[in-house]
Design an enzyme around this catalytic site. Structure first.
Site, PDB file in Angstrom:
ATOM      1  N   SER A   1      -9.722   2.425   2.830  1.00  0.00           N
ATOM      2  CA  SER A   1      -8.868   3.113   1.889  1.00  0.00           C
ATOM      3  C   SER A   1      -7.962   2.177   1.089  1.00  0.00           C
ATOM      4  O   SER A   1      -7.445   2.563   0.045  1.00  0.00           O
ATOM      5  CB  SER A   1      -7.998   4.126   2.628  1.00  0.00           C
ATOM      6  OG  SER A   1      -7.135   3.464   3.542  1.00  0.00           O
TER       7      SER A   1
ATOM      8  N   LYS B   1       0.843  -1.195   0.000  1.00  0.00           N
ATOM      9  CA  LYS B   1       0.000   0.000   0.000  1.00  0.00           C
ATOM     10  C   LYS B   1       0.875   1.241   0.000  1.00  0.00           C
ATOM     11  O   LYS B   1       1.884   1.307   0.720  1.00  0.00           O
ATOM     12  CB  LYS B   1      -0.922  -0.019   1.230  1.00  0.00           C
ATOM     13  CG  LYS B   1      -1.975   1.092   1.231  1.00  0.00           C
ATOM     14  CD  LYS B   1      -2.896   0.973   2.454  1.00  0.00           C
ATOM     15  CE  LYS B   1      -3.951   2.071   2.473  1.00  0.00           C
ATOM     16  NZ  LYS B   1      -4.822   1.987   3.671  1.00  0.00           N
TER      17      LYS B   1
ATOM     18  N   SER C   1      -9.709   0.051   7.025  1.00  0.00           N
ATOM     19  CA  SER C   1      -9.177   0.087   5.653  1.00  0.00           C
ATOM     20  C   SER C   1      -8.510  -1.187   5.175  1.00  0.00           C
ATOM     21  O   SER C   1      -8.184  -1.297   3.993  1.00  0.00           O
ATOM     22  CB  SER C   1      -8.190   1.238   5.502  1.00  0.00           C
ATOM     23  OG  SER C   1      -8.897   2.439   5.454  1.00  0.00           O
TER      24      SER C   1
HETATM   25  N1  GLN Z   1     -12.900   4.556   6.068  1.00  0.00           N
HETATM   26  C1  GLN Z   1     -12.276   5.032   7.263  1.00  0.00           C
HETATM   27  C2  GLN Z   1     -11.935   6.490   7.135  1.00  0.00           C
HETATM   28  O1  GLN Z   1     -12.271   7.058   6.155  1.00  0.00           O
HETATM   29  C3  GLN Z   1     -11.107   4.184   7.589  1.00  0.00           C
HETATM   30  C4  GLN Z   1      -9.843   4.638   7.001  1.00  0.00           C
HETATM   31  C5  GLN Z   1      -8.686   3.765   7.354  1.00  0.00           C
HETATM   32  O2  GLN Z   1      -8.815   2.746   8.010  1.00  0.00           O
HETATM   33  N2  GLN Z   1      -7.537   4.223   6.944  1.00  0.00           N
HETATM   34  O3  GLN Z   1     -11.365   7.074   7.975  1.00  0.00           O
END
Ligand code: GLN
Length: 510
Positions: free
Chosen positions: A155, A80, A179
């Protein structure tokens, strides 16, 4: 499609060890697959074919001279883009870091390299890991391999999609509020958020430092366990790193047995707010575990319903502080206003041009929540709620060994469907966020396809802090039972994307 890309990481590792295949062959097979399908999937922001092949050749050479290598030596991996990689561009999905090449490897990346694994490149993500669909990437969305018109989650949609599309057998992700787990849920893959402090965050571009964790993404539970064993462990570069040694997660999978295991179903996360097919597969999975000796117990976590509200104060507060370092002086982009400007004007023009709308929204929210006069009302209250969520976990884990929930409320939604509605996007994380607030580990394991739309559904298990091995036990057991039920992995049912090969272009491979 080459058979090599269909192998799990564990199987590929065994074939490599038995010298039935070389790492160069395995790496080339994955690079070919990327070239064929990533124009359509867009899981990767950067592919370094040359360096990957060089790394693979070096591992082959070491194996050839009889060096003792680990179980994943020679196996390719996608990383990532939130993790810094020496000599490889790192953007965290943001324009503000376009063209930045870090001078060092993040600790998990270094460990992966030390284990002899072969990094293929960097995967797409929502900008600075803010989002649930990868649509907030400054470099265009990733597409779900099950249906290219749908989101791959976020994400870490790039990491999940790369694994689901057989472009890589393994990937690294980061999980601040879900994410790793939510993308796993919508792509039919396995994703694990380790205990906070279990894997070093050194070199992970911070979103919210008290919530972030790095973890594995894979197609099988054993593969995640093998990768977990590689990346876990103490790191003096991370002040929150847990100093104690970890048991082998791979062993937990190999000995998986749920007889006598007490599984708590969180009442508040088993509601009508979840898609019918998601709940159906969730309950079928629980029944299967019960038939094999697990005890299913209903538990209540009354404060979980405030998790999203608390998270969206704590996260922006920490993010606004973490992102202050992108000031046009130290990293990446610098925009000078026409005719020049003061330092402050250059900073402002750079941040205006370099950050996308979601990042700006959260910086403003976080700065507001931390400002004098509001601090106690917002940030202070959110921290109190965080404590209440932690107490809910403590109370639940006094009664059961692990908790179970559906990983996310719905299957993959359409690209564009929630993009203009931040709140709808945030609600995807209702089941994943509590674990980040409490620092406990979680896994998402494929539970089947929703009958109404034929798209993947995940089941989430949560364990007390430091008990990550319990997740691999229950996840591994469920996976084995479901394999018997369906006669194979659910990813075998995903479209093979070969019809898209013709339309694939170099576009996604920059
Ligand atoms: N979807 C969540 C957010 O927008 C989680 C993001 C993440 O885990 N990096 O913050």
């Amino acid at each position: 499609m080459s058979d090599l890309i269909r192998l799990s990481a564990a199987e590929l590792g065994e074939r490599l060890a038995a010298r039935e295949v070389t790492s160069v062959e395995a790496t080339r097979a994955h690079l070919d697959r990327i070239a064929a399908v990533d124009g359509a999937v867009h899981a990767f922001l950067h592919v370094d074919a040359e360096r990957a092949l060089d790394t693979a050749a070096e591992i082959d050479r070491r194996r050839h001279i009889g060096e003792e290598l680990g179980p994943l030596a020679g196996v390719p991996i996608a990383i990532k883009d939130v993790l810094v990689t020496k000599g490889m561009p790192t953007t965290s999905g943001s324009r503000i870091l376009e063209g930045w090449v870090p001078p060092y490897d993040a600790t998990p990346v270094r460990k992966v390299r030390d284990a002899g694994m072969v990094p293929l490149g960097k995967t797409n993500m929502d900008e600075f890991a803010m989002g649930s669909s990868t649509e907030h990437s400054a470099y265009g969305a990733t597409h779900n391999p099950w249906d290219l018109d749908r989101i791959p989650g976020g994400s870490g949609g790039g990491s999940a999609a790369s694994v689901a599309a057989f472009e890589a057998p393994l990937a690294l992700g980061s999980d601040t509020g879900g994410s790793i787990r939510q993308p796993a849920h919508v792509t039919g893959t396995v994703g694990v958020k380790p205990t906070y402090g279990g894997v070093s965050r050194y070199g992970s571009i911070a979103l919210a430092s008290s919530l972030d964790q790095i973890g594995p993404v894979s197609r099988t539970v054993l593969d995640s366990a093998l990768l977990h064993d590689v990346i876990a462990g103490f790191d003096p570069h991370d002040a929150t790193s847990i100093p104690d040694p970890w048991p082998s997660m791979a062993e937990a999978v190999r000995r998986a047995d749920v007889s006598g295991l007490r599984i708590g179903v969180v009442k508040e996360l088993d509601s009508d707010g979840f898609q019918a097919g998601v709940r159906q597969r969730f309950h079928e999975a629980l029944e299967l575990l019960e038939q094999h000796g697990a005890e299913i117990v209903e538990v209540s976590a009354p404060n979980f319903e405030y998790s999203i509200a608390a998270y969206y104060l704590i996260l922006p507060a920490e993010a606004s502080s973490n992102l202050a370092k992108f000031d046009s002086v130290r990293f990446g982009l610098r925009v000078t206003p026409e005719g020049g400007g003061t330092v402050e004007q250059v900073m402002s023009a750079t941040r205006e041009a370099g950050f996308g709308p979601e990042v700006k929204r959260r910086i403003i929210l976080g700065t507001y929540a931390l400002s004098a006069g509001y601090y106690d009302a917002y940030y202070g209250s959110a921290q109190k709620v965080r404590t209440l969520v932690q107490r809910d976990f403590d109370a639940a884990f006094a009664k059961v060994d692990v908790l179970a929930t559906p990983t996310a409320p719905t299957t993959a939604f359409k690209l564009g469907e929630k993009l203009d509605d931040p709140l709808a996007m945030y609600l995807n994380d209702v089941a994943t966020i509590p674990a980040n607030l409490a620092g406990v580990p979680g896994i998402s394991v494929p539970a089947g396809l929703a009958p109404e739309d034929g798209l993947p559904v995940g089941i989430q298990f949560l364990a007390p802090a430091r008990e990550d091995a319990r997740l691999y036990n229950v996840g591994g057991a469920l996976e084995a039972l479901l394999l018997d039920r369906w006669g194979g992995p659910i990813l075998a049912q995903a479209p093979d994307l070969s019809t898209h090969e013709l339309m694939a272009t170099e576009e996604g491979v920059v």
